[in-house]
Design a protein around this motif. Sequence first.
Motif, PDB file in Angstrom:
ATOM      1  N   GLN A 254     -18.796 -13.284  31.402  1.00 46.92           N
ATOM      2  CA  GLN A 254     -19.933 -13.835  30.667  1.00 46.92           C
ATOM      3  C   GLN A 254     -20.622 -14.920  31.505  1.00 46.92           C
ATOM      4  O   GLN A 254     -19.952 -15.766  32.105  1.00 46.92           O
ATOM      5  N   ASN A 332     -12.603 -12.564  22.768  1.00 50.32           N
ATOM      6  CA  ASN A 332     -12.686 -13.157  24.100  1.00 50.32           C
ATOM      7  C   ASN A 332     -11.476 -14.039  24.365  1.00 50.32           C
ATOM      8  O   ASN A 332     -10.819 -14.519  23.436  1.00 50.32           O
ATOM      9  N   HIS A 334     -10.880 -17.464  27.018  1.00 54.06           N
ATOM     10  CA  HIS A 334     -11.513 -18.294  28.027  1.00 54.06           C
ATOM     11  C   HIS A 334     -10.543 -19.366  28.505  1.00 54.06           C
ATOM     12  O   HIS A 334      -9.578 -19.701  27.822  1.00 54.06           O
ATOM     13  N   VAL A 372     -15.733 -17.729  30.223  1.00 52.98           N
ATOM     14  CA  VAL A 372     -15.372 -16.767  29.179  1.00 52.98           C
ATOM     15  C   VAL A 372     -15.245 -15.345  29.721  1.00 52.98           C
ATOM     16  O   VAL A 372     -16.091 -14.869  30.492  1.00 52.98           O
ATOM     17  N   ASN A 373     -14.193 -14.653  29.278  1.00 51.87           N
ATOM     18  CA  ASN A 373     -13.999 -13.240  29.576  1.00 51.87           C
ATOM     19  C   ASN A 373     -14.010 -12.454  28.274  1.00 51.87           C
ATOM     20  O   ASN A 373     -13.230 -12.753  27.360  1.00 51.87           O
ATOM     21  N   THR A 374     -14.870 -11.432  28.189  1.00 50.59           N
ATOM     22  CA  THR A 374     -15.007 -10.642  26.959  1.00 50.59           C
ATOM     23  C   THR A 374     -14.498  -9.213  27.143  1.00 50.59           C
ATOM     24  O   THR A 374     -14.764  -8.351  26.302  1.00 50.59           O
TER      25      THR A 374
END
Length: 399
Positions: A254, A332, A334, A372-374
């Motif tokens: 993100q 998510n 993060h 953030v990683n989604t």
Amino acid sequence: MLNDIQLNRYADVLLWGLKTARSRPFKKGDIVLLRFNLDALHLAEILESRLLEMGINPVCRMNPTPNMEKHFFGLASRRQLIFNPPGETELYRSLNGSIFLHAPASITHLSAIDPKKISRFTLSKKLLRDILEAREQAGLFSWTLCMLPTAELARHAGLAEKDYAKQIVTACFLNRRDPVAHWKTVHKHAATIKAWLNRMAVKHYHVESAAVDLKITPGECRQWIGISGHNIPSFELFVSPDWRGTQGVYYADQPSYRSGNLVRGVKLTFKKGVAVEVSAESGAEFVRQQLQMDRGASRLGEFSLTDKRFSKINRFMANTLFDENFGGRWGNCHVALGASYADTYGGDVQSLTKEHKTRLGFNDSALHWDLVNTEKKRVVAHLADGVRTTIYENGCFVY
């Protein structure tokens, strides 16, 4: 973009958040700092009247406009950058609460400013943040914040203004007659998940997705916290890990805006707790400069997971408050580079000295930057007895 009914409901939720985030009840004569951007003036007026009705003494301060900030960072000397007005320290030592209404008219106006100047300014304010953290640990202070829709935010998120506002209304339950009741329900469900997580004796967590392979060590005497009233909205549950046990690769799919700079595709490789390799699809040099802000800036201060069943946020919002609470298809996770949160300590927070925090691996820094990683991911807890158990998968806690 929000009508009077929605703004009054927002005020209800913010005051619920401020009260919920504090371990002791407010009393008449307490002091609450109310900070706001110009575009949040109407909500600030509503909150000022509510605080006065509660017997609270509001201290109202409007944040600098984009032009004022640009002038400050462009013209200020080194001494002016670190100047704290007389009485500022005394005010912070007396505060019982803080509400911030974020409604930026610009998020890129500082893009041409040397990040080192902004870092110098940020470092000069750490003393004030430390004062508030100590007061919060003593049960004398709490804070909350929110974001209001602006044309600038909608433009950078690639959304029509009405769609951007709708994300905020839906996420904060402002479309409900009694939004506070819905927040109380989320708060109750989150308490069940936190209790489940905190019963585990965890050696480390293993986070895996298409681009992430990361080991997080919670460390001694830690607890998961979150959905506590501090942020509106907030759907994340998080822990401040022992930074020394961080190993592997983390990727933020993100985008992130910080200090007027847009970065994309940040990839961090950790060895012995420190980010030793840093790359980004765009903004890599800015990321490296941020990680050089101080000694703790290249270490982890937070590991967080958001359950998609709580959060209805499904679009990039060009603002960390909403982006770190992204629900979407896969929820998510993060991580935050920099400062840790003392209230993730599982013991008596008031007894947690600076020296004790250092021994336990709580990170200290002027930076706190959520990335953030989604992606679809799995998080597995490796327990002290050798058992492995999945705690998060397909965007949900598995409990």
